[in-house]
Design a protein around this motif. Structure first.
Motif, PDB file in Angstrom:
ATOM      1  N   SER A 165      64.977  21.796  19.058  1.00  0.00           N
ATOM      2  CA  SER A 165      65.364  22.004  17.668  1.00  0.00           C
ATOM      3  C   SER A 165      65.701  23.475  17.451  1.00  0.00           C
ATOM      4  O   SER A 165      65.453  24.312  18.318  1.00  0.00           O
ATOM      5  N   SER A 170      66.881  20.377  28.489  1.00  0.00           N
ATOM      6  CA  SER A 170      67.440  19.969  27.209  1.00  0.00           C
ATOM      7  C   SER A 170      68.428  21.022  26.740  1.00  0.00           C
ATOM      8  O   SER A 170      68.339  22.185  27.153  1.00  0.00           O
ATOM      9  N   THR A 195      61.412  17.476  22.514  1.00  0.00           N
ATOM     10  CA  THR A 195      62.370  17.569  21.424  1.00  0.00           C
ATOM     11  C   THR A 195      62.845  19.005  21.284  1.00  0.00           C
ATOM     12  O   THR A 195      62.021  19.920  21.171  1.00  0.00           O
ATOM     13  N   LYS A 248      63.023  12.538  28.288  1.00  0.00           N
ATOM     14  CA  LYS A 248      63.432  11.779  27.103  1.00  0.00           C
ATOM     15  C   LYS A 248      62.234  11.056  26.499  1.00  0.00           C
ATOM     16  O   LYS A 248      61.435  10.447  27.201  1.00  0.00           O
ATOM     17  N   ASN A 276      55.581  17.043  24.433  1.00  0.00           N
ATOM     18  CA  ASN A 276      54.425  16.173  24.247  1.00  0.00           C
ATOM     19  C   ASN A 276      54.195  15.322  25.491  1.00  0.00           C
ATOM     20  O   ASN A 276      55.074  15.211  26.348  1.00  0.00           O
ATOM     21  N   ARG A 318      59.743  12.461  25.210  1.00  0.00           N
ATOM     22  CA  ARG A 318      58.560  13.338  25.228  1.00  0.00           C
ATOM     23  C   ARG A 318      58.864  14.722  24.689  1.00  0.00           C
ATOM     24  O   ARG A 318      58.010  15.348  24.075  1.00  0.00           O
ATOM     25  N   TYR A 373      69.103  15.575  26.796  1.00  0.00           N
ATOM     26  CA  TYR A 373      67.794  15.627  27.442  1.00  0.00           C
ATOM     27  C   TYR A 373      67.900  15.086  28.865  1.00  0.00           C
ATOM     28  O   TYR A 373      68.641  14.130  29.125  1.00  0.00           O
ATOM     29  N   ARG A 423      54.572  23.944  22.571  1.00  0.00           N
ATOM     30  CA  ARG A 423      55.861  24.210  21.940  1.00  0.00           C
ATOM     31  C   ARG A 423      56.363  25.559  22.422  1.00  0.00           C
ATOM     32  O   ARG A 423      55.722  26.591  22.188  1.00  0.00           O
ATOM     33  N   GLN A 453      59.659  21.283  21.787  1.00  0.00           N
ATOM     34  CA  GLN A 453      58.371  20.637  21.591  1.00  0.00           C
ATOM     35  C   GLN A 453      58.139  19.697  22.759  1.00  0.00           C
ATOM     36  O   GLN A 453      58.952  18.789  22.991  1.00  0.00           O
ATOM     37  N   SER A 477      50.136  18.936  24.658  1.00  0.00           N
ATOM     38  CA  SER A 477      51.414  19.369  24.095  1.00  0.00           C
ATOM     39  C   SER A 477      51.523  20.891  24.118  1.00  0.00           C
ATOM     40  O   SER A 477      50.514  21.600  24.066  1.00  0.00           O
ATOM     41  N   THR A 479      72.464  17.183  20.914  1.00  0.00           N
ATOM     42  CA  THR A 479      71.389  17.455  21.860  1.00  0.00           C
ATOM     43  C   THR A 479      71.531  16.620  23.126  1.00  0.00           C
ATOM     44  O   THR A 479      72.113  15.523  23.105  1.00  0.00           O
TER      45      THR A 479
END
Length: 125
Positions: A74, A53, A72, A68, A87, A70, A63, A19, A85, A17, A61
């Motif tokens: 924000s 995204s 996010t 999608k 992942n 995986r 994607y 960010r 984020q 992961s 939002t």
């Protein structure tokens, strides 16, 4: 000076992961009557830039199908930073990631009129 600054890129193994952050300098996302809508794009040399995204000024939002479930997107409460984020990263996620801002929603890439410098993401298998 109005600008976007990305950070958080790096090299990780597949399945890991990261960010990404994109911080606005000289303005806030809600500081305009029209509001700022934000997007994360990525590009691999020789390929077209891909919208990963996006998030509207009122929190909607989008994607890409490839991320999608995986990734996010924000935004912080101070309206100065957006995050991506990421992942379950895959080698095909390797790219330079850019954040961008626009007053238009929905929009095309050409509507984004403020871009960051990019941050490199490398995923090894």
């Amino acid at each position: 000076e109005v600008q976007l600054v990305e950070s958080g890129g790096g090299s990780v193994q597949a399945g890991g992961s990261l960010r990404l952050s994109c911080t606005a300098s000289g303005f806030t996302f809600d500081g305009s009557e029209m509001g700022w809508n934000m997007g994360w794009y990525r590009q691999v040399p020789g390929n077209e830039c891909e919208l990963v995204s996006s998030i509207s000024s009122d929190g909607r939002t989008t994607y890409a199908d490839s991320v999608k479930g995986r990734f996010t997107i924000s935004q912080d409460n101070a309206n100065t930073t957006i995050y991506l984020q990421m992942n379950s990263l895959k080698p095909e996620d390797t790219a330079t990631y850019y954040c961008a801002a626009t007053h238009k929603w929905p929009c095309e890439m050409r509507n984004y009129n403020l871009w960051g410098q990019g941050t490199q993401v490398t995923i090894s298998s």
